[in-house]
Each structure stands twice: as structure tokens, then as C-alpha cells.
Design an enzyme around this catalytic site. Structure first.
Site, PDB file in Angstrom:
ATOM      1  N   THR A  35       6.809  -3.624  -5.637  1.00  0.00           N
ATOM      2  CA  THR A  35       6.875  -4.920  -6.322  1.00  0.00           C
ATOM      3  C   THR A  35       5.761  -4.983  -7.364  1.00  0.00           C
ATOM      4  OG1 THR A  35       7.758  -5.890  -4.308  1.00  0.00           O
ATOM      5  CG2 THR A  35       6.865  -7.418  -5.931  1.00  0.00           C
TER       6      THR A  35
ATOM      7  N   ASN B 280      -2.991 -10.382  16.431  1.00  0.00           N
ATOM      8  CA  ASN B 280      -3.650 -11.696  16.340  1.00  0.00           C
ATOM      9  C   ASN B 280      -2.744 -12.726  15.658  1.00  0.00           C
ATOM     10  OD1 ASN B 280      -5.983 -10.813  17.606  1.00  0.00           O
ATOM     11  ND2 ASN B 280      -6.926 -10.150  15.682  1.00  0.00           N
TER      12      ASN B 280
ATOM     13  N   TYR C 272      -1.188   3.737   6.731  1.00  0.00           N
ATOM     14  CA  TYR C 272      -0.414   2.558   6.330  1.00  0.00           C
ATOM     15  C   TYR C 272       0.958   2.572   7.012  1.00  0.00           C
ATOM     16  CZ  TYR C 272       1.650  -0.898   3.103  1.00  0.00           C
ATOM     17  OH  TYR C 272       2.253  -2.003   2.546  1.00  0.00           O
TER      18      TYR C 272
END
Ligand code: UDP
Length: 321
Positions: free
Chosen positions: A175, A99, A145
Site C-alpha cells: 500500500t 495484549n 515479520y
């Protein structure tokens, strides 16, 4: 520029949106809040040029007006989150990427995919350079994932080759920094929250597995440089200084001055044994490398968690079941 950031309520999406607004861009933020924080959107709403749409990007949407950039950062991204939301994780990486690419194609906008070091899985090449194809268990618990992001990279390259969309792919390594969700379950947030509360630091396995931790400001700088570059192939953005999880625990205990003990828990299934980015591409093409070392980054992160813990009794680490 007017830029769409999916996942704007998330840790990285929120920091990135803030940086883009500070540079004078207009930002359309989009999030469905399954793992994002409304407080991140409130921070952005206080800045000029921000609009917000509450929506799940796994479902199609039309965005009014022109767009120059689409940055696809929506996804559960910590192992405990994507284990809790396995189907949503697969959908946002696959349908959500499709999308987002469709919006970029329709608007003639540049597209950037937030990919991940998880595409390398439990790597057999170390450090990981971009040419390495990885070592992923597609049917293990982390597969939701890893495979979603691998599919997302394939879809991005297909839109680039077939539809000539101007695309970028950043492979983000661990991070951390202020505005991580205290309960997102990652090792840095868990250890700092546990240390500040005086709870034991939960070490999974022997704690000899390694990660390479990048401070959020460095990560965002690398992503922005990649976005403005002409590099289409996937690019590692992460800090190449590698630490064992035990070393991280010691660093957190020292920097917080905590007396917390260390507690061993079982190692999660398919937990990568090592992870470290080869950043020679980012260094040579983007002139980028991290500037904030782990100790400094931890010192900059502690006050955020200290404030959150002081503000509410319910702020705890989140460990795997
Ligand atoms: N980890 C840990 N204790 C925790 C959370 C994580 O020892 O409370 C370990 C985990 O097993 C992994 C590393 O720390 O080896 C990094 O985990 P994280 O969830 O931050 O992200 P990952 O790099 O695995 O995606």
C-alpha cells in the site's frame, strides 16, 4: 463507537484513525514511535474525538473506559524497518497481538488484526487466495515479520474460537500514498524520492519481480468494510493489478518528469518473486475493489513527497545496506 488503534502514528494506522474520526467515532491512538511519525499524531490531535497514549503495545496496558473496537496496526512494516528492529517486530506481532486481544476480550470489543501478504512468503501459488498456506522461510531475515504475523493470525483465531472474541483479519498487500515515511525504504517511497531529487532509482535484482500496489484510500475503504462485515476468516485487501519493479520505475519517472537513471543493486535475500492478491472474497462479500489505478495513485502521492523534500534537505530514500 470508541475505537483503539495501535500504531496510530504509522502510515496505515494514521489514515485509518483519520477515517474513523471523520465518520464521527472516538479514537484512542497508541504508538511508541519506533517507526511512526509524531506529525501523524499532530494531524489527528487537531480532530475532534482523538486521544493519544504513548506506549509500546508489546507491554501490557489497561485502557480506561469502554471500547467497541480494537484495531491492531502497530508494527514496523517495511523490510528495512523490520531488519533494523527484528526483535521489536517479533514482539509486537506476538506479545503486542496478545495484549491487544486481551484488551478486546476485557472490553467486549470487536478486534481487527492488520496482517499481511507476507504470510504467503515467496508464493508458489499465484495470485494468492486466502486458502493458500504460504511458503515462508522462518529463519531468513524476513522471517521476523512473516512469522510474527503468522503467529498473530493464529493467536487471533485462538481468541475467536476459545474466548469467542469477535475478530477480523485483513491481509494487506503493498500500500502506498501520501504520508508514507520518505525514508521507510519501500519501493514506492524510494523511487518517488529518488526521482524528485534526481538521484538514480535503485532497482534490486533484475527488477522483474512483481508487486501489486494499492492506493491508501482504497486500502482503508476495504479495511473499514471488513471491520463492519461478519467475515472472521483472513481476507485479502489489495490491488490485483500486478507490475514488475521496472514498470513501476518507468511509471514514476514519467509521472515525475524526472531524468533520473536506473541503478541495479543486489536482490535482498528471500525477496518474493511475485505477489498479487486474489480479491474474489472481498469483491463478493464486501462489494469492495480498488478504484484508483497505479498512475493516478502515483500522481496523488507525488505532491506529498515534493513538499517534504522542499521543506528539508535531509529527505532521502533509504536503501538496504
Ligand atoms: N525494491 C527495489 N528498490 C528499492 C526498494 C525495493 O527494487 O529501492 C524492490 C524489492 O526488492 C521488492 C519490491 O521492490 O522486490 C518491493 O519492496 P518493498 O520494500 O516496497 O516491499 P516488499 O513488497 O518487499 O515487502
Amino acid at each position: 463507537m470508541r475505537i483503539l488503534v495501535t500504531g496510530a502514528a504509522g502510515f496505515l494506522g494514521g489514515h485509518l484513525a483519520e477515517r474513523l474520526l471523520r465518520e464521527g467515532n472516538r479514537v484512542v491512538g497508541l504508538d511508541n514511535f519506533i517507526t511512526g511519525a509524531r506529525s501523524n499524531i499532530e494531524l489527528l490531535r487537531a480532530m475532534d474525538g482523538f486521544e493519544f497514549i504513548e506506549h509500546d503495545i508489546s507491554r501490557p496496558i489497561d485502557i480506561d473506559g469502554p471500547l467497541d473496537g480494537v484495531l491492531h496496526f502497530a508494527s514496523p512494516a517495511s523490510p528495512v524497518d523490520y531488519l533494523e528492529f527484528p526483535i521489536q517486530t517479533l514482539k509486537v506481532g506476538s506479545l503486542g497481538t496478545h495484549n491487544s486481544l486481551g484488551i478486546a476480550l476485557a472490553k467486549g470489543a470487536r478486534f481487527l488484526l492488520a496482517s499481511t501478504s507476507e504470510v504467503y512468503g515467496d508464493p508458489q501459488v499465484h495470485p494468492q487466495h486466502e486458502e493458500y498456506w504460504g511458503h515462508v522461510n522462518p529463519v531468513g531475515p524476513r522471517g521476523v515479520y512473516d512469522e510474527a504475523k503468522r503467529f498473530a493470525e493464529a493467536m487471533t483465531m485462538a481468541y475467536h474460537r476459545h474466548h469467542k472474541v469477535d475478530t477480523r483479519i485483513v491481509r494487506i498487500f503493498n500500500t502506498y500514498g501520501p504520508r508514507m515515511r520518505p525514508g521507510d525504504g519501500r519501493v514506492v517511497s524510494n523511487f518517488i524520492v529518488q526521482a524528485l531529487r534526481g538521484d538514480p532509482l535503485t532497482i534490486y535484482g533484475e527488477g522483474l519481480q512483481t508487486r501489486s500496489f494499492c492506493y491508501v484510500d482504497d486500502e482503508v475503504e476495504g479495511i473499514v468494510r471488513l471491520f463492519h462485515s461478519d467475515r472472521t476468516d483472513p481476507t485479502n485487501i489489495g490491488n490485483p493489478n500486478e507490475f514488475t519493479i521496472r514498470e513501476l520505475a518507468e511509471a514514476v519517472l514519467e509521472e515525475t518528469g524526472s531524468q533520473s537513471s536506473l541503478e541495479t543493486r543486489p536482490l535482498p535475500e528471500d525477496d518474493p518473486k511475485v505477489r498479487c492478491p486474489d480479491i474474489s472474497v472481498a469483491r463478493s462479500l464486501l462489494g469492495w475493489e480498488p478504484t484508483i489505478d497505479l498512475r493516478e495513485g502515483i500522481r496523488r502521492t507525488i505532491p506529498f513527497f515534493r513538499e517534504r523534500i522542499a521543506a528539508s534537505d535531509g529527505v532521502t530514500a533509504r536503501t538496504l545496506p
